[in-house]
Write a protein that holds these residues in place. Structure first.
Motif, PDB file in Angstrom:
ATOM      1  N   UNK A 179      51.302  18.589 -13.885  1.00 50.48           N
ATOM      2  CA  UNK A 179      51.457  18.523 -15.404  1.00 50.48           C
ATOM      3  C   UNK A 179      51.171  20.216 -15.731  1.00 50.48           C
ATOM      4  N   UNK A 180      50.892  21.503 -14.861  1.00 53.96           N
ATOM      5  CA  UNK A 180      50.828  22.653 -14.933  1.00 53.96           C
ATOM      6  C   UNK A 180      52.617  22.999 -14.229  1.00 53.96           C
ATOM      7  N   UNK A 181      52.681  21.947 -13.532  1.00 56.23           N
ATOM      8  CA  UNK A 181      54.338  22.897 -12.425  1.00 56.23           C
ATOM      9  C   UNK A 181      55.584  22.481 -13.627  1.00 56.23           C
ATOM     10  N   UNK A 182      54.966  20.598 -14.227  1.00 59.93           N
ATOM     11  CA  UNK A 182      55.779  20.956 -15.340  1.00 59.93           C
ATOM     12  C   UNK A 182      56.276  21.847 -16.009  1.00 59.93           C
ATOM     13  N   UNK A 183      54.921  22.549 -16.972  1.00 60.19           N
ATOM     14  CA  UNK A 183      54.944  23.257 -17.604  1.00 60.19           C
ATOM     15  C   UNK A 183      56.011  24.556 -17.143  1.00 60.19           C
ATOM     16  N   UNK A 184      55.886  24.813 -16.277  1.00 60.00           N
ATOM     17  CA  UNK A 184      56.633  26.305 -15.448  1.00 60.00           C
ATOM     18  C   UNK A 184      57.693  25.712 -15.660  1.00 60.00           C
ATOM     19  N   UNK A 185      58.513  24.478 -15.111  1.00 63.97           N
ATOM     20  CA  UNK A 185      59.536  24.257 -14.388  1.00 63.97           C
ATOM     21  C   UNK A 185      60.133  24.397 -15.487  1.00 63.97           C
ATOM     22  N   UNK A 198      39.438  23.650 -13.852  1.00 59.86           N
ATOM     23  CA  UNK A 198      40.265  23.276 -13.304  1.00 59.86           C
ATOM     24  C   UNK A 198      41.473  23.797 -13.729  1.00 59.86           C
ATOM     25  N   UNK A 199      41.307  23.777 -15.037  1.00 60.29           N
ATOM     26  CA  UNK A 199      42.957  24.120 -16.106  1.00 60.29           C
ATOM     27  C   UNK A 199      43.080  25.594 -15.567  1.00 60.29           C
ATOM     28  N   UNK A 200      42.155  26.952 -15.745  1.00 63.10           N
ATOM     29  CA  UNK A 200      42.485  27.760 -14.547  1.00 63.10           C
ATOM     30  C   UNK A 200      43.341  27.553 -13.286  1.00 63.10           C
ATOM     31  N   UNK A 201      42.526  26.952 -11.877  1.00 64.90           N
ATOM     32  CA  UNK A 201      42.577  26.439 -10.862  1.00 64.90           C
ATOM     33  C   UNK A 201      43.787  26.015 -10.795  1.00 64.90           C
ATOM     34  N   UNK A 202      44.342  24.994 -11.625  1.00 58.68           N
ATOM     35  CA  UNK A 202      46.081  24.080 -11.624  1.00 58.68           C
ATOM     36  C   UNK A 202      46.215  25.334 -11.316  1.00 58.68           C
ATOM     37  N   UNK A 203      46.268  26.444 -12.391  1.00 51.94           N
ATOM     38  CA  UNK A 203      47.717  27.395 -13.158  1.00 51.94           C
ATOM     39  C   UNK A 203      47.732  28.213 -11.753  1.00 51.94           C
ATOM     40  N   UNK A 204      47.067  28.628 -11.357  1.00 47.58           N
ATOM     41  CA  UNK A 204      46.585  29.615 -10.258  1.00 47.58           C
ATOM     42  C   UNK A 204      47.713  28.895  -8.542  1.00 47.58           C
ATOM     43  N   UNK A 205      46.831  27.833  -8.053  1.00 44.00           N
ATOM     44  CA  UNK A 205      47.803  27.005  -7.739  1.00 44.00           C
ATOM     45  C   UNK A 205      48.954  27.364  -7.506  1.00 44.00           C
ATOM     46  N   UNK A 206      50.051  26.761  -8.955  1.00 41.70           N
ATOM     47  CA  UNK A 206      51.122  26.894  -8.988  1.00 41.70           C
ATOM     48  C   UNK A 206      51.566  28.008  -8.802  1.00 41.70           C
ATOM     49  N   UNK A 207      51.205  29.289 -10.012  1.00 38.57           N
ATOM     50  CA  UNK A 207      52.017  30.597  -9.997  1.00 38.57           C
ATOM     51  C   UNK A 207      51.736  31.049  -8.152  1.00 38.57           C
ATOM     52  N   UNK A 208      50.504  30.779  -7.660  1.00 37.96           N
ATOM     53  CA  UNK A 208      50.400  30.818  -5.965  1.00 37.96           C
ATOM     54  C   UNK A 208      52.129  30.546  -4.975  1.00 37.96           C
ATOM     55  N   UNK A 253      52.643  36.081   1.792  1.00 39.50           N
ATOM     56  CA  UNK A 253      51.486  35.892   0.218  1.00 39.50           C
ATOM     57  C   UNK A 253      50.614  36.990  -0.450  1.00 39.50           C
ATOM     58  N   UNK A 254      51.750  38.460   0.018  1.00 38.00           N
ATOM     59  CA  UNK A 254      51.108  39.407  -1.101  1.00 38.00           C
ATOM     60  C   UNK A 254      51.672  38.837  -2.295  1.00 38.00           C
ATOM     61  N   UNK A 255      53.149  38.442  -2.588  1.00 40.16           N
ATOM     62  CA  UNK A 255      53.348  38.601  -3.989  1.00 40.16           C
ATOM     63  C   UNK A 255      52.770  36.878  -4.451  1.00 40.16           C
ATOM     64  N   UNK A 256      52.131  36.045  -3.637  1.00 38.67           N
ATOM     65  CA  UNK A 256      51.545  34.716  -4.400  1.00 38.67           C
ATOM     66  C   UNK A 256      50.117  35.495  -4.942  1.00 38.67           C
ATOM     67  N   UNK A 257      49.299  36.357  -4.054  1.00 37.42           N
ATOM     68  CA  UNK A 257      47.359  36.986  -4.440  1.00 37.42           C
ATOM     69  C   UNK A 257      48.562  37.685  -5.352  1.00 37.42           C
ATOM     70  N   UNK A 258      49.875  38.808  -5.553  1.00 40.75           N
ATOM     71  CA  UNK A 258      49.481  39.386  -6.920  1.00 40.75           C
ATOM     72  C   UNK A 258      49.992  38.415  -7.746  1.00 40.75           C
ATOM     73  N   UNK A 259      50.391  37.541  -8.442  1.00 42.06           N
ATOM     74  CA  UNK A 259      50.446  36.365  -9.257  1.00 42.06           C
ATOM     75  C   UNK A 259      49.280  35.720  -9.821  1.00 42.06           C
ATOM     76  N   UNK A 260      48.613  35.085  -8.830  1.00 43.21           N
ATOM     77  CA  UNK A 260      46.948  35.399  -9.316  1.00 43.21           C
ATOM     78  C   UNK A 260      46.496  35.942  -9.936  1.00 43.21           C
ATOM     79  N   UNK A 261      46.297  37.204  -9.446  1.00 46.44           N
ATOM     80  CA  UNK A 261      45.517  38.185  -9.560  1.00 46.44           C
ATOM     81  C   UNK A 261      46.092  38.553 -11.118  1.00 46.44           C
TER      82      UNK A 261
END
Length: 527
Positions: free
Chosen positions: A26-32, A358-368, A414-422
């Motif tokens: 669902x979060x991936x669908x929101x993003x794309x 879980x909502x925030x965790x799913x968003x973090x996984x997708x954006x990461x 990985x640096x960019x991914x962690x920056x996005x999660x941050x």
């Protein structure tokens, strides 16, 4: 009558796992489905790659040996694939098969000078990593494999091999009254170094294995002396470096070689000598050897070690667009959460998924994941393409192993991914786009700029890159710091106080803390 025990189904566990997968989808669908975010993601990858390409295209280099510009001489590469300095005075003879060389070193002296015409002062002195001793080398080609047992200016006896390896022996110097005996023994591919104060009682210093060592090698005496590096602190921060020319002289006697020595005569040469001499070398006495009654007095300059800082471009110089791409990705990551707050959609999301963490965790996984893919794509394009352009423009790039190159590219992603999660976590904490983006950029960019722009004292700059999220940029460092190299390893030259993965781990800690605080706030307060 017995009854079996049935194993109950675990629908809660399966549902929980499946539920999180559905939440990810669902979060991936929101993003794309938000076209602006996808376009910005692609733009971030393009900016990261294109800025590096533009910078490489505008970078040209040449060497000068008088009024005419010429191509820079080739830099030798050691057995491990690293760029090395391999220049020393070498008194040598051939040795076939197993054997040994034993010498007594009675003196190690030297001079330090400023080059003319500005300064012509010559003072006695030996720099800390001046070296005099015995060596077994796989030919005289610069960069070839070797093992050496040497006495240094201030670090005692050392067993060194293949440029990067260094083992300490006993401290102290040498004199006629207190000489140092050195012995290097070959047995197949294995070299063993021993030292003694009297030539009778020996102490093992170290052992080296030189894989693929040829049957016939060159064995003999070496003397070398690297430049004297002086560092002055700047008025407002940073530092000013100056390198003075040096020479070292070692006096050897009781020189004995055991084994098959075809030809039998000693030869002398300067390994790594070039026509591009310094001013001091042009106008003063060159390196050389004097032999009298079995005593060898050998004078030399240079170094036999990995290349130090500031001696060439590195592959991370091709990733100059990382900052710009990161800022774009930070904005996307913040909007990924704050847009739901701004439009009131977060309430609908939390009604559908009551477990708010879980909502925030799913968003973090997708954006990461999406930022990792974008960053990796940009790095895979930028590093080889920019490297090719820089070399075509006459620049020298310090070579690294393929594994190091892959680590730099994957580490940048990985640096960019962690920056996005941050940034996502800050967006959930502040719930305002401008505040979250500003906080993320300040936390990441400002410490790095202050530490690398020579505006702070070196100590303060080092601590900034240990304690702030900017420590993560250490993941892009491709050339390590070598303790046996007389270099000035500072952030403005691309050297970080933490190891690459340790620096990234510091940033991961900040991202995890911010995400934990965001989950705590999301659970404690209404959307």
């Amino acid at each position: 009558m017995t009854s079996g025990t049935a194993t109950p189904d675990r629908p809660g566990v399966r549902a929980g796992r499946d539920g999180f997968v559905r939440l990810l989808h669902a979060e991936w669908t929101k993003f794309r489905t938000v076209r602006g975010w996808v376009i910005a993601l692609v733009a971030a990858a393009l900016v990261t790659a294109l800025l590096g390409l533009f910078s490489a295209q505008g970078s040209h280099s040449s060497c000068s040996n008088g009024p005419d510009e010429i191509a820079c001489p080739a830099v030798p590469v050691g057995p491990g694939g690293e760029a090395v300095d391999d220049r020393f005075s070498f008194v040598h003879r051939s040795l076939t098969g197993d054997g040994s060389i034993t010498v007594r070193l009675t003196s190690l002296t030297g001079i330090i000078t400023y080059p003319p015409p500005d300064h012509d002062e010559i003072v006695p002195g030996v720099v800390p990593w001046a070296k005099a001793g015995v060596i077994v080398k796989d030919g005289t080609r610069p960069g070839s494999a070797y093992a050496a047992l040497v006495l240094t200016g201030e670090h005692g006896v050392r067993m060194q091999h293949d440029f990067t390896e260094d083992t300490a022996g006993r401290p102290g110097g040498a004199s006629t009254a207190s000489p140092r005996w050195l012995r290097l023994t070959r047995s197949g591919d294995t070299l063993t170094g021993d030292e003694s104060s009297d030539g009778t009682h020996w102490t093992r210093v170290g052992t080296a294995r030189l894989a693929g060592l040829r049957s016939t090698v060159q064995v003999g005496l070496l003397v070398t002396s690297p430049g004297d590096l002086t560092v002055k602190q700047g008025t407002l921060g940073g530092s000013v470096e100056q390198v003075r020319f040096t020479q070292a002289t070692g006096v050897f006697d009781h020189v004995r070689v055991q084994g098959d020595t075809p030809g039998g005569a000693w030869s002398h040469g300067e390994v790594g000598a070039t026509d591009m001499k310094t001013d001091w070398e042009r106008y003063h006495r060159p390196a050389g050897v004097d032999e009298s009654g079995g005593t060898f007095t050998v004078t030399g300059s240079g170094d036999i070690a990995p290349r130090g800082p500031g001696e060439g471009l590195r592959i991370e110089n091709t990733l100059t667009g990382t900052f710009a791409g990161m800022i774009v990705l930070v904005i996307v990551a913040v909007l990924f959460i704050t847009a739901e707050y701004r439009r009131g959609l977060i309430r609908t999301t939390l009604l559908a998924v009551p477990r708010r963490g879980r909502v925030l965790g799913a968003k973090a996984v997708v954006i990461g994941l999406v930022t990792f893919v974008a960053g990796l794509t940009a790095a895979v394009v930028a590093v080889p393409a920019c490297t090719h352009i820089l070399r075509a423009n006459g620049n020298y790039i310090l070579p690294v192993t393929r594994l190091t190159e892959l680590r730099v590219m994957a580490g940048t992603a990985a640096l960019l991914a962690v920056a996005a999660v941050f940034a996502l976590a800050l967006g959930a904490l502040f719930r305002r786009s401008v505040a979250a983006v500003t906080a993320a950029v300040v936390a990441l960019v400002l410490p790095h700029v202050l530490a690398t722009a020579s505006v702070l004292p070196e100590g303060a700059a080092q601590w900034l890159l240990r304690l702030t999220p900017a420590a993560a940029f250490a993941i892009q460092q491709s050339i390590p710091e070598y303790p046996q190299v007389a270099g000035h390893y500072v952030p403005q030259d691309g050297y970080y106080p933490l190891a690459p993965w340790a620096g990234l781990a510091v940033f991961c800690g900040y991202a995890a803390l911010a995400l934990g605080l965001a989950v705590f706030r999301l659970r404690r307060r209404d959307a």
